[in-house]
Design a protein around this motif. Structure first.
Motif, PDB file in Angstrom:
ATOM      1  N   GLY A  71       0.766  -1.243   0.000  1.00  0.00           N
ATOM      2  CA  GLY A  71       0.000   0.000   0.000  1.00  0.00           C
ATOM      3  C   GLY A  71       0.792   1.285   0.000  1.00  0.00           C
ATOM      4  N   TYR A  72       2.098   1.203  -0.074  1.00  0.00           N
ATOM      5  CA  TYR A  72       2.930   2.403  -0.122  1.00  0.00           C
ATOM      6  C   TYR A  72       3.068   2.864  -1.572  1.00  0.00           C
ATOM      7  CZ  TYR A  72       4.226   1.755   4.743  1.00  0.00           C
ATOM      8  OH  TYR A  72       4.189   1.639   6.111  1.00  0.00           O
ATOM      9  N   ALA A  73       3.204   4.161  -1.747  1.00  0.00           N
ATOM     10  CA  ALA A  73       3.417   4.733  -3.076  1.00  0.00           C
ATOM     11  C   ALA A  73       4.799   5.375  -3.106  1.00  0.00           C
ATOM     12  CB  ALA A  73       2.350   5.776  -3.396  1.00  0.00           C
ATOM     13  N   CYS A  74       5.531   5.154  -4.185  1.00  0.00           N
ATOM     14  CA  CYS A  74       6.842   5.778  -4.347  1.00  0.00           C
ATOM     15  C   CYS A  74       6.625   7.258  -4.630  1.00  0.00           C
ATOM     16  CB  CYS A  74       7.626   5.115  -5.471  1.00  0.00           C
ATOM     17  SG  CYS A  74       9.304   5.765  -5.609  1.00  0.00           S
ATOM     18  N   ILE A  75       7.148   8.118  -3.768  1.00  0.00           N
ATOM     19  CA  ILE A  75       6.983   9.563  -3.957  1.00  0.00           C
ATOM     20  C   ILE A  75       8.266  10.212  -4.457  1.00  0.00           C
ATOM     21  CG2 ILE A  75       5.085   9.771  -2.325  1.00  0.00           C
ATOM     22  CD1 ILE A  75       7.153  10.864  -0.274  1.00  0.00           C
ATOM     23  N   ALA A  76       9.382   9.469  -4.391  1.00  0.00           N
ATOM     24  CA  ALA A  76      10.648   9.995  -4.910  1.00  0.00           C
ATOM     25  C   ALA A  76      11.630   8.842  -5.065  1.00  0.00           C
ATOM     26  CB  ALA A  76      11.236  11.036  -3.971  1.00  0.00           C
ATOM     27  N   HIS A  77      12.525   9.009  -6.011  1.00  0.00           N
ATOM     28  CA  HIS A  77      13.625   8.055  -6.130  1.00  0.00           C
ATOM     29  C   HIS A  77      14.824   8.778  -6.721  1.00  0.00           C
ATOM     30  CE1 HIS A  77      11.254   7.537  -9.871  1.00  0.00           C
ATOM     31  NE2 HIS A  77      12.435   7.542 -10.429  1.00  0.00           N
ATOM     32  N   VAL A  78      15.994   8.344  -6.291  1.00  0.00           N
ATOM     33  CA  VAL A  78      17.251   8.905  -6.767  1.00  0.00           C
ATOM     34  C   VAL A  78      18.058   7.748  -7.341  1.00  0.00           C
ATOM     35  CG1 VAL A  78      19.357  10.150  -6.150  1.00  0.00           C
ATOM     36  CG2 VAL A  78      17.206  10.661  -4.958  1.00  0.00           C
ATOM     37  N   HIS A  79      18.199   7.733  -8.656  1.00  0.00           N
ATOM     38  CA  HIS A  79      18.972   6.673  -9.308  1.00  0.00           C
ATOM     39  C   HIS A  79      20.450   6.832  -8.962  1.00  0.00           C
ATOM     40  CE1 HIS A  79      15.645   5.088 -11.595  1.00  0.00           C
ATOM     41  NE2 HIS A  79      15.303   6.318 -11.915  1.00  0.00           N
ATOM     42  N   ASP A  80      21.124   5.715  -8.803  1.00  0.00           N
ATOM     43  CA  ASP A  80      22.543   5.684  -8.457  1.00  0.00           C
ATOM     44  C   ASP A  80      22.859   6.491  -7.198  1.00  0.00           C
ATOM     45  OD1 ASP A  80      23.714   3.858 -10.062  1.00  0.00           O
ATOM     46  OD2 ASP A  80      24.502   5.278 -11.523  1.00  0.00           O
ATOM     47  N   PHE A  81      21.949   6.461  -6.240  1.00  0.00           N
ATOM     48  CA  PHE A  81      22.191   7.117  -4.953  1.00  0.00           C
ATOM     49  C   PHE A  81      23.481   6.562  -4.354  1.00  0.00           C
ATOM     50  CE2 PHE A  81      21.656   7.366  -0.317  1.00  0.00           C
ATOM     51  CZ  PHE A  81      21.428   8.725  -0.171  1.00  0.00           C
ATOM     52  N   VAL A  82      23.610   5.265  -4.427  1.00  0.00           N
ATOM     53  CA  VAL A  82      24.839   4.528  -4.178  1.00  0.00           C
ATOM     54  C   VAL A  82      25.059   3.763  -5.473  1.00  0.00           C
ATOM     55  CG1 VAL A  82      25.888   2.688  -2.808  1.00  0.00           C
ATOM     56  CG2 VAL A  82      24.344   4.310  -1.720  1.00  0.00           C
ATOM     57  N   PRO A  83      26.269   3.717  -6.016  1.00  0.00           N
ATOM     58  CA  PRO A  83      26.451   3.052  -7.308  1.00  0.00           C
ATOM     59  C   PRO A  83      25.745   1.700  -7.381  1.00  0.00           C
ATOM     60  CG  PRO A  83      28.499   4.069  -6.624  1.00  0.00           C
ATOM     61  CD  PRO A  83      27.540   4.215  -5.467  1.00  0.00           C
ATOM     62  N   GLY A  84      24.850   1.611  -8.346  1.00  0.00           N
ATOM     63  CA  GLY A  84      24.101   0.386  -8.554  1.00  0.00           C
ATOM     64  C   GLY A  84      22.796   0.292  -7.777  1.00  0.00           C
ATOM     65  N   PHE A  85      22.499   1.294  -6.961  1.00  0.00           N
ATOM     66  CA  PHE A  85      21.291   1.265  -6.139  1.00  0.00           C
ATOM     67  C   PHE A  85      20.495   2.554  -6.294  1.00  0.00           C
ATOM     68  CE2 PHE A  85      24.141  -1.699  -4.116  1.00  0.00           C
ATOM     69  CZ  PHE A  85      23.315  -2.754  -3.770  1.00  0.00           C
ATOM     70  N   THR A  86      19.190   2.409  -6.291  1.00  0.00           N
ATOM     71  CA  THR A  86      18.276   3.546  -6.335  1.00  0.00           C
ATOM     72  C   THR A  86      17.690   3.743  -4.946  1.00  0.00           C
ATOM     73  OG1 THR A  86      17.706   3.176  -8.647  1.00  0.00           O
ATOM     74  CG2 THR A  86      16.112   4.402  -7.325  1.00  0.00           C
ATOM     75  N   ARG A  87      17.645   4.981  -4.491  1.00  0.00           N
ATOM     76  CA  ARG A  87      16.997   5.283  -3.211  1.00  0.00           C
ATOM     77  C   ARG A  87      15.525   5.540  -3.483  1.00  0.00           C
ATOM     78  NH1 ARG A  87      19.137   9.254   1.462  1.00  0.00           N
ATOM     79  NH2 ARG A  87      17.403   8.978   2.899  1.00  0.00           N
ATOM     80  N   HIS A  88      14.674   4.728  -2.867  1.00  0.00           N
ATOM     81  CA  HIS A  88      13.221   4.849  -3.001  1.00  0.00           C
ATOM     82  C   HIS A  88      12.666   5.462  -1.723  1.00  0.00           C
ATOM     83  CE1 HIS A  88      13.263   1.921  -6.373  1.00  0.00           C
ATOM     84  NE2 HIS A  88      14.240   1.372  -5.682  1.00  0.00           N
ATOM     85  N   THR A  89      11.847   6.483  -1.854  1.00  0.00           N
ATOM     86  CA  THR A  89      11.117   7.052  -0.723  1.00  0.00           C
ATOM     87  C   THR A  89       9.655   6.733  -0.946  1.00  0.00           C
ATOM     88  OG1 THR A  89      12.739   8.833  -0.512  1.00  0.00           O
ATOM     89  CG2 THR A  89      10.617   9.149   0.578  1.00  0.00           C
ATOM     90  N   LEU A  90       9.042   6.071   0.032  1.00  0.00           N
ATOM     91  CA  LEU A  90       7.676   5.579  -0.119  1.00  0.00           C
ATOM     92  C   LEU A  90       6.792   6.119   0.999  1.00  0.00           C
ATOM     93  CD1 LEU A  90       9.735   2.729  -0.570  1.00  0.00           C
ATOM     94  CD2 LEU A  90       7.737   2.470  -2.019  1.00  0.00           C
ATOM     95  N   LEU A  91       5.541   6.381   0.661  1.00  0.00           N
ATOM     96  CA  LEU A  91       4.585   6.947   1.609  1.00  0.00           C
ATOM     97  C   LEU A  91       3.281   6.164   1.556  1.00  0.00           C
ATOM     98  CD1 LEU A  91       4.008   9.432   3.543  1.00  0.00           C
ATOM     99  CD2 LEU A  91       2.969  10.508   1.535  1.00  0.00           C
TER     100      LEU A  91
END
Length: 141
Positions: A114-134
């Protein structure tokens, strides 16, 4: 004055810096009601199987960590743990919940719950995306 850098900065100083920034921010926002929140499940031998922790503040659940023992993943234990943490937050009057993860699989699980992705930063750490969910239970004004 005496300057220190890198490893010469003590653990106590690092903790004081963290606490100082958090305190300053809470004073600016006014009305902080921050409280730790957690839940955990153990087997009959006392081994930790899963758990989640974070804090509630300003009518929001902030999820810091959600973990399931590697041998128990895929059984729904993570979802059960998260639902228990959310139930505690709802009893505290929270309107929504915020989670962040660097794992695409974990983000997909949050979205399934039930969470929705409200932001993401690609390559936040090399090879990883930072997902912010609400997840919203009651809309804010």
């Amino acid at each position: 004055m005496r300057w220190s850098s890198d490893e010469a900065v003590s653990a106590a100083d690092l903790q004081a810096l963290r606490e100082g920034v958090i305190l300053h921010g809470r004073q600016q926002a006014q009305g902080s009601d921050a409280r730790d929140i957690a839940c955990a499940v153990h087997d009959e031998d006392g081994t930790l199987l899963a758990g989640a922790c974070g804090r509630t503040e300003f009518e929001r659940l902030y999820i810091d960590y959600l973990w399931v023992h590697p041998d128990r993943r895929g059984e729904g234990l993570g979802g059960d743990t998260l639902r228990r943490l959310e139930a505690q937050a709802l009893r505290r009057g929270c309107r929504d919940a915020l989670a962040e993860t660097l794992l695409d699989d974990a983000a997909a699980i949050y979205e399934h719950l039930g969470y929705a992705c409200i932001a993401h930063v690609h390559d936040f750490v090399p090879g990883f995306t930072r997902h912010t969910l609400l997840k919203v239970w009651r809309a804010r004004d």
